[in-house]
Design a protein around this motif. Structure first.
Motif, mmCIF file in Angstrom:
data_model
loop_
_atom_site.group_PDB
_atom_site.id
_atom_site.type_symbol
_atom_site.label_atom_id
_atom_site.label_comp_id
_atom_site.label_asym_id
_atom_site.label_seq_id
_atom_site.Cartn_x
_atom_site.Cartn_y
_atom_site.Cartn_z
ATOM 1 N N GLY A 8 7.694 57.876 21.029
ATOM 2 C CA GLY A 8 9.058 57.950 21.527
ATOM 3 C C GLY A 8 9.746 56.602 21.488
ATOM 4 O O GLY A 8 9.128 55.568 21.206
ATOM 5 N N TRP A 35 4.883 71.243 21.161
ATOM 6 C CA TRP A 35 5.749 70.221 21.768
ATOM 7 C C TRP A 35 6.786 70.931 22.634
ATOM 8 O O TRP A 35 7.414 71.902 22.192
ATOM 9 C CB TRP A 35 6.459 69.388 20.706
ATOM 10 C CG TRP A 35 5.575 68.448 19.964
ATOM 11 C CD1 TRP A 35 4.998 68.632 18.746
ATOM 12 C CD2 TRP A 35 5.169 67.138 20.399
ATOM 13 N NE1 TRP A 35 4.252 67.533 18.398
ATOM 14 C CE2 TRP A 35 4.341 66.599 19.388
ATOM 15 C CE3 TRP A 35 5.414 66.368 21.537
ATOM 16 C CZ2 TRP A 35 3.771 65.320 19.483
ATOM 17 C CZ3 TRP A 35 4.844 65.106 21.627
ATOM 18 C CH2 TRP A 35 4.028 64.591 20.616
ATOM 19 N N ARG A 37 9.985 69.817 25.631
ATOM 20 C CA ARG A 37 10.780 68.685 26.106
ATOM 21 C C ARG A 37 11.503 69.069 27.394
ATOM 22 O O ARG A 37 11.764 70.253 27.638
ATOM 23 C CB ARG A 37 11.786 68.238 25.047
ATOM 24 C CG ARG A 37 12.868 69.256 24.718
ATOM 25 C CD ARG A 37 13.713 68.767 23.547
ATOM 26 N NE ARG A 37 14.788 69.702 23.221
ATOM 27 C CZ ARG A 37 15.605 69.554 22.181
ATOM 28 N NH1 ARG A 37 15.465 68.526 21.345
ATOM 29 N NH2 ARG A 37 16.563 70.445 21.965
ATOM 30 N N GLN A 38 11.778 68.066 28.175
ATOM 31 C CA GLN A 38 12.497 68.292 29.419
ATOM 32 C C GLN A 38 13.450 67.139 29.659
ATOM 33 O O GLN A 38 13.022 65.979 29.743
ATOM 34 C CB GLN A 38 11.544 68.451 30.597
ATOM 35 C CG GLN A 38 12.236 68.881 31.877
ATOM 36 C CD GLN A 38 11.279 69.363 32.932
ATOM 37 O OE1 GLN A 38 10.088 69.060 32.898
ATOM 38 N NE2 GLN A 38 11.772 70.154 33.879
ATOM 39 N N ARG A 44 12.201 72.852 31.350
ATOM 40 C CA ARG A 44 11.395 72.522 30.178
ATOM 41 C C ARG A 44 11.733 73.478 29.041
ATOM 42 O O ARG A 44 11.913 74.676 29.252
ATOM 43 C CB ARG A 44 9.916 72.617 30.534
ATOM 44 C CG ARG A 44 8.977 72.203 29.433
ATOM 45 C CD ARG A 44 7.566 72.040 29.958
ATOM 46 N NE ARG A 44 7.121 73.166 30.737
ATOM 47 C CZ ARG A 44 6.052 73.157 31.510
ATOM 48 N NH1 ARG A 44 5.325 72.061 31.612
ATOM 49 N NH2 ARG A 44 5.704 74.235 32.179
ATOM 50 N N VAL A 47 9.916 73.301 21.829
ATOM 51 C CA VAL A 47 10.445 72.639 20.636
ATOM 52 C C VAL A 47 9.772 73.192 19.377
ATOM 53 O O VAL A 47 10.450 73.677 18.467
ATOM 54 C CB VAL A 47 10.232 71.121 20.712
ATOM 55 C CG1 VAL A 47 10.735 70.448 19.441
ATOM 56 C CG2 VAL A 47 10.927 70.532 21.937
ATOM 57 N N ASP A 88 19.203 65.700 22.196
ATOM 58 C CA ASP A 88 17.755 65.715 22.013
ATOM 59 C C ASP A 88 17.054 64.773 22.986
ATOM 60 O O ASP A 88 15.821 64.750 23.046
ATOM 61 C CB ASP A 88 17.377 65.321 20.578
ATOM 62 C CG ASP A 88 17.853 66.319 19.547
ATOM 63 O OD1 ASP A 88 18.337 65.869 18.486
ATOM 64 O OD2 ASP A 88 17.742 67.535 19.786
ATOM 65 N N ALA A 90 15.165 63.478 25.894
ATOM 66 C CA ALA A 90 14.285 64.189 26.822
ATOM 67 C C ALA A 90 12.924 63.513 26.845
ATOM 68 O O ALA A 90 12.624 62.660 26.002
ATOM 69 C CB ALA A 90 14.126 65.649 26.413
ATOM 70 N N TYR A 92 9.293 64.239 25.940
ATOM 71 C CA TYR A 92 8.605 65.167 25.045
ATOM 72 C C TYR A 92 7.121 65.153 25.376
ATOM 73 O O TYR A 92 6.488 64.087 25.392
ATOM 74 C CB TYR A 92 8.816 64.762 23.588
ATOM 75 C CG TYR A 92 10.191 65.102 23.067
ATOM 76 C CD1 TYR A 92 11.318 64.398 23.513
ATOM 77 C CD2 TYR A 92 10.383 66.110 22.130
ATOM 78 C CE1 TYR A 92 12.582 64.709 23.046
ATOM 79 C CE2 TYR A 92 11.643 66.430 21.649
ATOM 80 C CZ TYR A 92 12.736 65.731 22.119
ATOM 81 O OH TYR A 92 14.002 66.041 21.649
ATOM 82 N N SER A 93 6.571 66.351 25.590
ATOM 83 C CA SER A 93 5.153 66.483 25.944
ATOM 84 C C SER A 93 4.457 67.405 24.964
ATOM 85 O O SER A 93 5.060 68.363 24.470
ATOM 86 C CB SER A 93 5.003 67.054 27.352
ATOM 87 O OG SER A 93 5.609 66.229 28.314
ATOM 88 N N GLY A 113 3.999 62.708 28.782
ATOM 89 C CA GLY A 113 5.114 62.747 27.852
ATOM 90 C C GLY A 113 5.436 61.399 27.248
ATOM 91 O O GLY A 113 4.957 60.347 27.683
ATOM 92 N N GLN A 115 9.020 59.375 26.028
ATOM 93 C CA GLN A 115 10.479 59.472 26.197
ATOM 94 C C GLN A 115 11.197 59.257 24.867
ATOM 95 O O GLN A 115 10.915 58.285 24.156
ATOM 96 C CB GLN A 115 10.960 58.449 27.225
ATOM 97 C CG GLN A 115 12.454 58.439 27.444
ATOM 98 C CD GLN A 115 12.960 59.715 28.111
ATOM 99 O OE1 GLN A 115 12.295 60.292 28.975
ATOM 100 N NE2 GLN A 115 14.148 60.155 27.708
#
Length: 120
Positions: A8, A35, A37-38, A44, A47, A88, A90, A92-93, A113, A115
């Motif tokens: 990220g 994947w 994202r939040q 959440r 993706v 976009d 967020a 991302y996990s 996650g 960022q």
């Protein structure tokens, strides 16, 4: 099993980033890596997801811009993100499960996650 997400950062709108998720242990073809994202104040959101065997699923909001791929030799799943937009932005996990799904419930192992921030 602990998933490790990375890649990220801060990027301008229209730019690209590639996220990586390292998966320890042996790869099982039926396993699914996803994947999500939040963004702050939002729920959440799915993706993309892929099986190690190659089947993929992408959210409509990212189709044509994001691509999920996997490298079984490196036991890593990637999310190539192109044409990034401010929306976009967020955390991302990555997550591991056994069902190729766009909902969170089938995924039982989650990583921390990474960022992604897209400036306008």
């Amino acid at each position: 099993v602990q998933l490790q997400a990375s890649g990220g950062g801060l990027v301008q709108a229209g730019g690209s980033l590639r996220l990586s998720c390292a998966v320890p242990g042996r790869t099982v073809s039926s396993h699914v890596l996803a994947w999500f994202r939040q963004a702050p104040g939002k729920e959440r959101e799915f993706v993309a997801a892929t099986r190690w065997s190659g089947s993929t699923l992408h959210a409509d909001s990212v189709k044509g811009r994001f691509t999920i791929t996997s490298d079984t030799a490196k036991k890593t799943v990637y999310l190539q993100m192109n044409s990034l937009k401010p929306e976009d932005t967020a955390l991302y996990s990555c997550a591991l499960g056994t069902e190729l799904s766009n909902t969170a419930s089938p995924y039982h192992i989650w990583g921390q996650g990474t960022q992604v921030t897209v400036s306008s």
